[in-house]
Scaffold this motif. Structure first.
Motif, mmCIF file in Angstrom:
data_model
loop_
_atom_site.group_PDB
_atom_site.id
_atom_site.type_symbol
_atom_site.label_atom_id
_atom_site.label_comp_id
_atom_site.label_asym_id
_atom_site.label_seq_id
_atom_site.Cartn_x
_atom_site.Cartn_y
_atom_site.Cartn_z
ATOM 1 N N ASN A 156 -20.085 -49.284 -26.886
ATOM 2 C CA ASN A 156 -19.224 -49.886 -26.067
ATOM 3 C C ASN A 156 -17.720 -49.666 -26.475
ATOM 4 O OD1 ASN A 156 -21.513 -51.052 -24.610
ATOM 5 N ND2 ASN A 156 -21.877 -52.698 -25.968
ATOM 6 N N ARG A 201 -16.864 -46.534 -24.920
ATOM 7 C CA ARG A 201 -16.520 -46.731 -23.195
ATOM 8 C C ARG A 201 -15.250 -47.494 -22.990
ATOM 9 N NH1 ARG A 201 -21.636 -48.554 -20.107
ATOM 10 N NH2 ARG A 201 -22.008 -46.635 -19.610
ATOM 11 N N THR A 231 -18.674 -40.272 -20.451
ATOM 12 C CA THR A 231 -19.748 -39.473 -19.869
ATOM 13 C C THR A 231 -19.796 -37.971 -20.019
ATOM 14 O OG1 THR A 231 -20.099 -41.345 -18.257
ATOM 15 C CG2 THR A 231 -20.930 -39.066 -17.693
ATOM 16 N N ALA A 235 -29.751 -43.610 -20.496
ATOM 17 C CA ALA A 235 -29.920 -44.925 -19.838
ATOM 18 C C ALA A 235 -28.805 -45.732 -19.952
ATOM 19 C CB ALA A 235 -31.267 -45.688 -20.417
ATOM 20 N N TYR A 236 -28.144 -45.493 -21.444
ATOM 21 C CA TYR A 236 -26.947 -46.409 -21.516
ATOM 22 C C TYR A 236 -25.946 -46.000 -20.640
ATOM 23 C CZ TYR A 236 -22.680 -48.047 -23.669
ATOM 24 O OH TYR A 236 -21.470 -48.559 -23.690
ATOM 25 N N ALA A 294 -26.144 -44.597 -17.744
ATOM 26 C CA ALA A 294 -26.367 -44.858 -16.346
ATOM 27 C C ALA A 294 -25.972 -46.511 -16.035
ATOM 28 C CB ALA A 294 -28.008 -44.905 -16.201
ATOM 29 N N GLN A 295 -25.867 -47.298 -17.038
ATOM 30 C CA GLN A 295 -25.643 -48.889 -16.718
ATOM 31 C C GLN A 295 -23.935 -48.616 -16.401
ATOM 32 O OE1 GLN A 295 -25.824 -50.702 -20.649
ATOM 33 N NE2 GLN A 295 -28.041 -50.560 -20.649
ATOM 34 N N PRO A 296 -23.799 -50.010 -15.418
ATOM 35 C CA PRO A 296 -22.574 -49.942 -15.120
ATOM 36 C C PRO A 296 -21.398 -50.627 -15.980
ATOM 37 C CG PRO A 296 -23.927 -51.728 -13.780
ATOM 38 C CD PRO A 296 -24.862 -50.932 -14.729
#
Length: 120
Positions: free
Chosen positions: A18, A21, A29, A115-116, A118-120
Motif C-alpha cells: 500500500n 502504491r 504495476t 490479485a493485489y 488487480a484491486q482498484p
C-alpha cells in the motif's frame, strides 16, 4: 516458513505494498510486472546455484530475497533468506530441502501479487 497459499497476508506485506502504491502509483504495476516476468528465472537461478556451489546458491538466494522483499513478498523473501543462510553455512543439503517450498511460495506469491495489483 510455511505460508498458507490462500492467505495473502502471510505471503505479502500488504502495508508495504500500500505504501508503494501511494508513492509509485501506476509505476508499481510496471515494477511488479518486471519482477513477475523474471521470477521463474530467479527461482531457477537459486536451484542452479544449489546444484553448483554454496557461493552461487547464496548469491542467487540473496538476489531473490531482495527483489521479493522490495515488492512485499514477505514469505518468499523469508524462504530465500533461509536458503541464503544455509548456503553461507555450507549446508547445500539444507538448501535442497528448502528449495521445493521456495518454488511453491514463488507460485503463490505471483498469484497473490497479481490479485493485489488487480484491486482498484
Amino acid at each position: 516458513m510455511t505460508a498458507t497459499p490462500s492467505d495473502a497476508t502471510a505471503l505479502l506485506d500488504i502495508d508495504a505494498l500500500n505504501d508503494l502504491r501511494d508513492m509509485l502509483a501506476e509505476a508499481l504495476t510496471e515494477i511488479a510486472d518486471t519482477f513477475l516476468d523474471g521470477l521463474d528465472a530467479e527461482v531457477e537461478a537459486v536451484g542452479a546455484g544449489i546444484r553448483t556451489s554454496g557461493p552461487a546458491a547464496r548469491a542467487a538466494a540473496h538476489s531473490l530475497k531482495g527483489s521479493a522483499g522490495n515488492l512485499g513478498g514477505r514469505a518468499l523473501a523469508m524462504q530465500a533468506s533461509a536458503i541464503e543462510k544455509a548456503a553461507v553455512d555450507g549446508d547445500l543439503a539444507q538448501c535442497e530441502a528448502l528449495f521445493p517450498q521456495l518454488q511453491v511460495l514463488a507460485t503463490h506469491t505471483r498469484d497473490a501479487l497479481r490479485a493485489y495489483l488487480a484491486q482498484p
